[in-house]
Design a protein around this motif. Structure first.
Motif, mmCIF file in Angstrom:
data_model
loop_
_atom_site.group_PDB
_atom_site.id
_atom_site.type_symbol
_atom_site.label_atom_id
_atom_site.label_comp_id
_atom_site.label_asym_id
_atom_site.label_seq_id
_atom_site.Cartn_x
_atom_site.Cartn_y
_atom_site.Cartn_z
ATOM 1 N N MET A 142 -38.004 10.317 -84.760
ATOM 2 C CA MET A 142 -37.039 9.524 -84.066
ATOM 3 C C MET A 142 -35.879 9.219 -85.002
ATOM 4 O O MET A 142 -36.079 8.989 -86.194
ATOM 5 N N LEU A 143 -34.687 9.243 -84.439
ATOM 6 C CA LEU A 143 -33.474 8.927 -85.187
ATOM 7 C C LEU A 143 -32.769 7.785 -84.470
ATOM 8 O O LEU A 143 -32.488 7.887 -83.267
ATOM 9 N N LEU A 144 -32.514 6.694 -85.176
ATOM 10 C CA LEU A 144 -31.769 5.561 -84.634
ATOM 11 C C LEU A 144 -30.464 5.446 -85.405
ATOM 12 O O LEU A 144 -30.482 5.375 -86.629
ATOM 13 N N VAL A 145 -29.348 5.443 -84.680
ATOM 14 C CA VAL A 145 -28.028 5.348 -85.301
ATOM 15 C C VAL A 145 -27.274 4.234 -84.583
ATOM 16 O O VAL A 145 -27.097 4.290 -83.362
ATOM 17 N N ALA A 146 -26.821 3.229 -85.334
ATOM 18 C CA ALA A 146 -26.177 2.088 -84.691
ATOM 19 C C ALA A 146 -25.264 1.364 -85.659
ATOM 20 O O ALA A 146 -25.404 1.487 -86.868
ATOM 21 N N GLU A 147 -24.350 0.588 -85.075
ATOM 22 C CA GLU A 147 -23.590 -0.352 -85.891
ATOM 23 C C GLU A 147 -24.070 -1.755 -85.548
ATOM 24 O O GLU A 147 -24.990 -1.913 -84.745
ATOM 25 N N GLU A 148 -23.494 -2.750 -86.179
ATOM 26 C CA GLU A 148 -24.075 -4.092 -86.145
ATOM 27 C C GLU A 148 -24.217 -4.690 -84.749
ATOM 28 O O GLU A 148 -25.101 -5.516 -84.524
ATOM 29 N N THR A 149 -23.384 -4.302 -83.787
ATOM 30 C CA THR A 149 -23.530 -4.878 -82.443
ATOM 31 C C THR A 149 -24.819 -4.421 -81.768
ATOM 32 O O THR A 149 -25.289 -5.069 -80.848
ATOM 33 N N ALA A 150 -25.392 -3.326 -82.218
ATOM 34 C CA ALA A 150 -26.640 -2.815 -81.645
ATOM 35 C C ALA A 150 -27.854 -3.167 -82.500
ATOM 36 O O ALA A 150 -28.969 -2.727 -82.201
ATOM 37 N N LEU A 151 -27.652 -3.959 -83.540
ATOM 38 C CA LEU A 151 -28.754 -4.298 -84.435
ATOM 39 C C LEU A 151 -29.922 -4.992 -83.729
ATOM 40 O O LEU A 151 -31.080 -4.669 -84.017
ATOM 41 N N PRO A 152 -29.702 -5.915 -82.783
ATOM 42 C CA PRO A 152 -30.855 -6.490 -82.080
ATOM 43 C C PRO A 152 -31.690 -5.431 -81.349
ATOM 44 O O PRO A 152 -32.920 -5.502 -81.337
ATOM 45 N N ALA A 153 -31.039 -4.438 -80.764
ATOM 46 C CA ALA A 153 -31.776 -3.362 -80.093
ATOM 47 C C ALA A 153 -32.552 -2.524 -81.110
ATOM 48 O O ALA A 153 -33.702 -2.148 -80.864
ATOM 49 N N VAL A 154 -31.947 -2.227 -82.248
ATOM 50 C CA VAL A 154 -32.637 -1.476 -83.301
ATOM 51 C C VAL A 154 -33.872 -2.250 -83.753
ATOM 52 O O VAL A 154 -34.961 -1.677 -83.895
#
Length: 125
Positions: free
Chosen positions: A1-13
């Motif tokens: 699995m690869l998760l790529v996000a910036e800080e606005t998506a941190l709760p989802a990560v």
């Protein structure tokens, strides 16, 4: 699995990592404005987390992603954050890295330069 996000998506990560079963291999790349934003991302998964930080407002996520190896086999990718970044990362994963587009889930949470009202109007609602 690869998760790529910036800080606005941190709760989802954080939610995804908390949900992953023990031993699930995950590669996580998170962009934040400043190293002071770095925080632990608890998980039972076998996760390798890389933080990248913007320099003078310049996005670092796509260059950071280009520098890391992807998971082997047929990875599933989840990408979330600013809409332009999400599009660029998806194009990179599918076009340059050869991931099957059906294995890439993406969500543009916001669009640079638009207020919430302008974003709603652009979406037709």
């Amino acid at each position: 699995m690869l998760l790529v996000a910036e800080e606005t998506a941190l709760p989802a990560v954080e939610g995804i990592l908390a949900w992953l079963p023990v031993g699930t291999r995950a590669r996580v790349l998170v962009e934040a404005p400043d190293p002071a934003d770095l925080r632990p991302l608890p998980t039972s998964a076998d996760a390798e987390v890389t933080w990248v930080f913007r320099a003078q407002g310049r996005a670092a996520l796509l260059p950071g992603l280009r520098a890391v190896p992807l998971p082997t086999a047929t990875p599933y990718a989840w990408v979330a954050g600013e809409a332009g970044m999400v599009r660029a990362v998806r194009r990179h994963l599918v076009g340059e890295r050869g991931l099957d587009r059906r294995h890439v889930t993406f969500a543009g949470y916001w669009r640079r330069g638009l207020s919430e009202e302008e974003l709603r109007a652009a979406a037709g609602g």
